[in-house]
Design an enzyme around this catalytic site. Sequence first.
Site, PDB file in Angstrom:
ATOM      1  N   HIS A  14      -1.884  -4.576   7.317  1.00 36.98           N
ATOM      2  CA  HIS A  14      -1.236  -3.816   6.601  1.00 36.98           C
ATOM      3  C   HIS A  14      -0.481  -4.160   5.690  1.00 36.98           C
ATOM      4  O   HIS A  14       0.496  -4.741   6.222  1.00 36.98           O
ATOM      5  CB  HIS A  14      -0.852  -2.817   7.578  1.00 36.98           C
ATOM      6  CG  HIS A  14       0.139  -1.896   7.930  1.00 36.98           C
ATOM      7  ND1 HIS A  14       1.280  -1.428   7.722  1.00 36.98           N
ATOM      8  CD2 HIS A  14       0.028  -0.634   6.568  1.00 36.98           C
ATOM      9  CE1 HIS A  14       1.909  -0.682   6.945  1.00 36.98           C
ATOM     10  NE2 HIS A  14       0.700   0.297   6.512  1.00 36.98           N
ATOM     11  N   HIS A  56       3.532   0.255  -2.117  1.00 43.43           N
ATOM     12  CA  HIS A  56       3.279   0.864  -1.400  1.00 43.43           C
ATOM     13  C   HIS A  56       3.866   2.306  -1.808  1.00 43.43           C
ATOM     14  O   HIS A  56       3.010   3.521  -1.543  1.00 43.43           O
ATOM     15  CB  HIS A  56       4.135   1.276   0.253  1.00 43.43           C
ATOM     16  CG  HIS A  56       3.488   1.926   1.342  1.00 43.43           C
ATOM     17  ND1 HIS A  56       4.339   2.890   1.570  1.00 43.43           N
ATOM     18  CD2 HIS A  56       3.055   2.322   2.430  1.00 43.43           C
ATOM     19  CE1 HIS A  56       4.617   4.202   2.458  1.00 43.43           C
ATOM     20  NE2 HIS A  56       3.092   3.642   2.609  1.00 43.43           N
TER      21      HIS A  56
HETATM   22 CA    CA Z   1      -1.600   2.218   2.923  1.00 41.78          CA
END
Ligand code: CA
Length: 325
Positions: A14, A56
């Site tokens: 992630h 992000h």
């Molecule tokens: Ca993501």
Amino acid sequence: MHSDHASRFTVIAHRGASGYLPEHTLEAKALAIGLGAGYLEQDVVLTRDDVPIVTHDIFLEDISDIALHFSGRQRADGHYYAIDFSIAELKTLTRHERVNHAGHLVFNARFPLSACRFGIVTLAAEIEFIQGINKSMRRNVGLYTEIKYPTWHRAQGKDITRIVLDMLSHYGYRARGDDAFFQCFDALELQRVRRELGSDLKLIQLIGENAWNESTSDYDAMRTEAGIAQVATYADGIGPEIDQLVRWPGRGAAAQSTGLAPRAHENGLKVHPYTLRLDQLPANAPDADAVLHALIEAEQVDGIFTDFTDTVVRYLDARSSREPG
Ligand code: CA
């Protein structure tokens, strides 16, 4: 479950090995590959000159020194949006560990603010980086690409979805058999990817909470039997929050299933929950191994997003060594 499940299990780094190095830096991606990740996540937003970059948020002040270099270029809401800057401008920035509005680390135990020179990475550079390591290490690490806020991008005059799909296709990622997943929170956009844009990539419908205002999608309706059946008409899997699958009602309590994972599996969907973080476990969960045990043994999830690749790899290794033959 059998060991073949473990070997097919999808360990998704992630934002890279973001528990150890600033998220979405190539350094964090390299470390994740070294720790055994099968897929690396790319969150993607566009620059003013339509270059997909891996980050992000649609604004950059929480993860870079943009406010120092481009004071006055923020919008009225105070944010420095990537889409207001050219890639040449953004390449002058230094990324750092994520901070809050007061400038303090969001995760205290993670990489410190430092003089290290981490850069903003384009999607093209990251793909070439992954393909380069795949060649030199004889690996087949895959892409797990998310387009951020496609509706917002369209309102700014940009079709991020088409730009990113074209780039993935250029680099050889087009079909379900390719080492790439394509993920989005916006259900209408994911349907467009499959039906209007005709993509044959593996599609993952991310499931959030309605309160986040991630998109106009209704995530409460999406988690029902009818909602999941609808997702199965265009997607290959779902990406729910861990606590949308399993919850610990109190300290010391046993894990309780919400029933969402079996419902998804009955509809032929893979289940890749987010995000296993050692420094932000689900409420009342005793430890990371208990979370992994609940997700993998009970919910039979097919993969997991984690900031800590090595924790998941270690769990899977211990698990396969326990199994007979
Ligand atoms: Ca993501």
